[in-house]
Write a protein that holds these residues in place. Structure first.
Motif, PDB file in Angstrom:
ATOM      1  N   ILE A   1       0.846  -1.190   0.000  1.00 55.37           N
ATOM      2  CA  ILE A   1       0.000   0.000   0.000  1.00 55.37           C
ATOM      3  C   ILE A   1       0.881   1.239   0.000  1.00 55.37           C
ATOM      4  O   ILE A   1       2.057   1.172   0.349  1.00 55.37           O
ATOM      5  N   THR A   2       0.300   2.354  -0.395  1.00 59.07           N
ATOM      6  CA  THR A   2       1.009   3.627  -0.373  1.00 59.07           C
ATOM      7  C   THR A   2       0.339   4.538   0.646  1.00 59.07           C
ATOM      8  O   THR A   2      -0.829   4.878   0.515  1.00 59.07           O
ATOM      9  N   CYS A   3       1.100   4.887   1.656  1.00 58.91           N
ATOM     10  CA  CYS A   3       0.608   5.720   2.760  1.00 58.91           C
ATOM     11  C   CYS A   3       1.573   6.887   2.941  1.00 58.91           C
ATOM     12  O   CYS A   3       2.769   6.668   3.104  1.00 58.91           O
ATOM     13  N   SER A   4       1.065   8.093   2.936  1.00 59.32           N
ATOM     14  CA  SER A   4       1.905   9.275   3.152  1.00 59.32           C
ATOM     15  C   SER A   4       3.127   9.276   2.241  1.00 59.32           C
ATOM     16  O   SER A   4       4.248   9.466   2.689  1.00 59.32           O
ATOM     17  N   ASN A   5       2.919   9.025   0.982  1.00 61.50           N
ATOM     18  CA  ASN A   5       3.971   9.032  -0.041  1.00 61.50           C
ATOM     19  C   ASN A   5       5.069   7.989   0.173  1.00 61.50           C
ATOM     20  O   ASN A   5       6.178   8.130  -0.336  1.00 61.50           O
ATOM     21  N   SER A   6       4.794   6.955   0.956  1.00 66.48           N
ATOM     22  CA  SER A   6       5.756   5.863   1.089  1.00 66.48           C
ATOM     23  C   SER A   6       5.010   4.540   0.979  1.00 66.48           C
ATOM     24  O   SER A   6       3.832   4.442   1.299  1.00 66.48           O
ATOM     25  N   THR A   7       5.711   3.531   0.511  1.00 65.48           N
ATOM     26  CA  THR A   7       5.080   2.224   0.375  1.00 65.48           C
ATOM     27  C   THR A   7       5.342   1.383   1.613  1.00 65.48           C
ATOM     28  O   THR A   7       6.409   1.463   2.228  1.00 65.48           O
ATOM     29  N   ILE A   8       4.349   0.595   1.951  1.00 62.32           N
ATOM     30  CA  ILE A   8       4.442  -0.292   3.104  1.00 62.32           C
ATOM     31  C   ILE A   8       4.076  -1.692   2.632  1.00 62.32           C
ATOM     32  O   ILE A   8       3.028  -1.888   2.004  1.00 62.32           O
ATOM     33  N   GLU A   9       4.931  -2.641   2.915  1.00 55.31           N
ATOM     34  CA  GLU A   9       4.654  -4.027   2.581  1.00 55.31           C
ATOM     35  C   GLU A   9       3.887  -4.666   3.734  1.00 55.31           C
ATOM     36  O   GLU A   9       4.336  -4.633   4.882  1.00 55.31           O
ATOM     37  N   LEU A  10       2.752  -5.230   3.407  1.00 59.91           N
ATOM     38  CA  LEU A  10       1.922  -5.908   4.395  1.00 59.91           C
ATOM     39  C   LEU A  10       2.005  -7.411   4.165  1.00 59.91           C
ATOM     40  O   LEU A  10       2.075  -7.868   3.029  1.00 59.91           O
ATOM     41  N   TYR A  11       1.984  -8.144   5.253  1.00 59.97           N
ATOM     42  CA  TYR A  11       2.086  -9.596   5.183  1.00 59.97           C
ATOM     43  C   TYR A  11       0.913 -10.229   5.913  1.00 59.97           C
ATOM     44  O   TYR A  11       0.388  -9.682   6.883  1.00 59.97           O
ATOM     45  N   GLU A  12       0.539 -11.411   5.457  1.00 62.59           N
ATOM     46  CA  GLU A  12      -0.570 -12.132   6.057  1.00 62.59           C
ATOM     47  C   GLU A  12      -0.237 -12.585   7.477  1.00 62.59           C
ATOM     48  O   GLU A  12      -1.080 -12.561   8.364  1.00 62.59           O
ATOM     49  N   PHE A  13       1.004 -13.009   7.685  1.00 68.61           N
ATOM     50  CA  PHE A  13       1.428 -13.515   8.991  1.00 68.61           C
ATOM     51  C   PHE A  13       2.786 -12.932   9.382  1.00 68.61           C
ATOM     52  O   PHE A  13       3.510 -12.419   8.542  1.00 68.61           O
ATOM     53  N   VAL A  14       3.127 -13.054  10.657  1.00 70.41           N
ATOM     54  CA  VAL A  14       4.439 -12.642  11.163  1.00 70.41           C
ATOM     55  C   VAL A  14       5.451 -13.682  10.693  1.00 70.41           C
ATOM     56  O   VAL A  14       5.224 -14.887  10.793  1.00 70.41           O
ATOM     57  N   GLU A  15       6.566 -13.214  10.183  1.00 71.65           N
ATOM     58  CA  GLU A  15       7.596 -14.128   9.696  1.00 71.65           C
ATOM     59  C   GLU A  15       8.202 -14.934  10.842  1.00 71.65           C
ATOM     60  O   GLU A  15       8.295 -14.464  11.973  1.00 71.65           O
ATOM     61  N   ASP A  16       8.620 -16.152  10.535  1.00 75.77           N
ATOM     62  CA  ASP A  16       9.073 -17.100  11.548  1.00 75.77           C
ATOM     63  C   ASP A  16      10.274 -16.649  12.361  1.00 75.77           C
ATOM     64  O   ASP A  16      10.462 -17.116  13.473  1.00 75.77           O
ATOM     65  N   PHE A  17      11.089 -15.733  11.842  1.00 67.49           N
ATOM     66  CA  PHE A  17      12.292 -15.360  12.596  1.00 67.49           C
ATOM     67  C   PHE A  17      11.982 -14.478  13.810  1.00 67.49           C
ATOM     68  O   PHE A  17      12.847 -14.238  14.629  1.00 67.49           O
ATOM     69  N   TYR A  18      10.746 -14.004  13.958  1.00 65.57           N
ATOM     70  CA  TYR A  18      10.352 -13.278  15.175  1.00 65.57           C
ATOM     71  C   TYR A  18       9.934 -14.291  16.233  1.00 65.57           C
ATOM     72  O   TYR A  18       9.195 -15.231  15.953  1.00 65.57           O
ATOM     73  N   LEU A  19      10.388 -14.099  17.469  1.00 67.50           N
ATOM     74  CA  LEU A  19      10.082 -15.042  18.543  1.00 67.50           C
ATOM     75  C   LEU A  19       8.581 -15.158  18.806  1.00 67.50           C
ATOM     76  O   LEU A  19       8.099 -16.198  19.230  1.00 67.50           O
ATOM     77  N   VAL A  20       7.851 -14.117  18.551  1.00 61.59           N
ATOM     78  CA  VAL A  20       6.425 -14.087  18.848  1.00 61.59           C
ATOM     79  C   VAL A  20       5.582 -14.647  17.704  1.00 61.59           C
ATOM     80  O   VAL A  20       4.369 -14.731  17.810  1.00 61.59           O
ATOM     81  N   SER A  21       6.214 -15.078  16.632  1.00 62.27           N
ATOM     82  CA  SER A  21       5.482 -15.427  15.409  1.00 62.27           C
ATOM     83  C   SER A  21       4.408 -16.501  15.606  1.00 62.27           C
ATOM     84  O   SER A  21       3.285 -16.333  15.149  1.00 62.27           O
ATOM     85  N   GLN A  22       4.729 -17.589  16.252  1.00 60.53           N
ATOM     86  CA  GLN A  22       3.753 -18.670  16.374  1.00 60.53           C
ATOM     87  C   GLN A  22       2.505 -18.216  17.127  1.00 60.53           C
ATOM     88  O   GLN A  22       1.384 -18.448  16.690  1.00 60.53           O
ATOM     89  N   LYS A  23       2.697 -17.561  18.254  1.00 60.70           N
ATOM     90  CA  LYS A  23       1.557 -17.105  19.048  1.00 60.70           C
ATOM     91  C   LYS A  23       0.807 -15.984  18.339  1.00 60.70           C
ATOM     92  O   LYS A  23      -0.426 -15.943  18.335  1.00 60.70           O
ATOM     93  N   ALA A  24       1.528 -15.077  17.735  1.00 62.61           N
ATOM     94  CA  ALA A  24       0.892 -13.965  17.025  1.00 62.61           C
ATOM     95  C   ALA A  24       0.102 -14.458  15.822  1.00 62.61           C
ATOM     96  O   ALA A  24      -1.017 -13.988  15.576  1.00 62.61           O
ATOM     97  N   ASN A  25       0.649 -15.394  15.090  1.00 63.95           N
ATOM     98  CA  ASN A  25      -0.043 -15.898  13.907  1.00 63.95           C
ATOM     99  C   ASN A  25      -1.333 -16.633  14.267  1.00 63.95           C
ATOM    100  O   ASN A  25      -2.333 -16.526  13.574  1.00 63.95           O
ATOM    101  N   THR A  26      -1.307 -17.365  15.371  1.00 64.86           N
ATOM    102  CA  THR A  26      -2.523 -18.017  15.852  1.00 64.86           C
ATOM    103  C   THR A  26      -3.570 -16.969  16.225  1.00 64.86           C
ATOM    104  O   THR A  26      -4.738 -17.084  15.855  1.00 64.86           O
ATOM    105  N   ALA A  27      -3.135 -15.928  16.926  1.00 68.02           N
ATOM    106  CA  ALA A  27      -4.064 -14.851  17.317  1.00 68.02           C
ATOM    107  C   ALA A  27      -4.603 -14.110  16.096  1.00 68.02           C
ATOM    108  O   ALA A  27      -5.792 -13.777  16.038  1.00 68.02           O
ATOM    109  N   LEU A  28      -3.754 -13.859  15.110  1.00 66.85           N
ATOM    110  CA  LEU A  28      -4.210 -13.181  13.894  1.00 66.85           C
ATOM    111  C   LEU A  28      -5.266 -13.995  13.159  1.00 66.85           C
ATOM    112  O   LEU A  28      -6.256 -13.447  12.671  1.00 66.85           O
ATOM    113  N   GLU A  29      -5.070 -15.293  13.094  1.00 69.22           N
ATOM    114  CA  GLU A  29      -6.056 -16.148  12.422  1.00 69.22           C
ATOM    115  C   GLU A  29      -7.399 -16.101  13.155  1.00 69.22           C
ATOM    116  O   GLU A  29      -8.459 -16.026  12.527  1.00 69.22           O
ATOM    117  N   LEU A  30      -7.358 -16.129  14.482  1.00 72.71           N
ATOM    118  CA  LEU A  30      -8.593 -16.040  15.256  1.00 72.71           C
ATOM    119  C   LEU A  30      -9.264 -14.669  15.080  1.00 72.71           C
ATOM    120  O   LEU A  30     -10.488 -14.582  14.987  1.00 72.71           O
TER     121      LEU A  30
END
Length: 104
Positions: free
Chosen positions: A6-35
């Motif tokens: 998306i383009t917000c305030s003249n800059s582009t932002i990449e959005l992702y469906e889930f948190v990437e695995d290299f973040y420690l919180v990814s598994q718990k966050a991804n479960t919460a996002l799905e819910l």
């Protein structure tokens, strides 16, 4: 994994469906996002929800932040990885309190 740009305030932002695995919180966050995604349509009628075209995303930023953005007929809700991490840390701090049982 789905990705949107998306383009917000003249800059582009990449959005992702889930948190990437290299973040420690990814598994718990991804479960919460799905819910959360499953729960979004329950707040309004199915017809209204389809009309609103809402989607929930994550973006890679360590700062606790979130944004809403409308572009090309779509409503984007985006949460930063930093916000999800801060939220999870607060939940863990709260749950691990010694006097938690007296609170309830």
């Amino acid at each position: 994994m789905k990705k949107a740009i998306i383009t917000c305030s003249n800059s582009t932002i990449e959005l992702y469906e889930f948190v990437e695995d290299f973040y420690l919180v990814s598994q718990k966050a991804n479960t919460a996002l799905e819910l959360l995604r499953q729960g979004l349509p329950t707040w309004v009628s199915p017809e209204k929800y389809d009309e609103m075209k809402i989607s929930l995303w994550v973006y890679n930023d360590t700062r606790a932040n979130a944004l809403c953005h409308y572009e090309n007929g779509e409503n984007y809700i985006a949460l930063s990885v930093g916000l999800l991490t801060a939220f999870w840390n607060e939940v863990e701090d709260f749950v691990s309190q010694d006097n938690l049982t007296s609170f309830f």
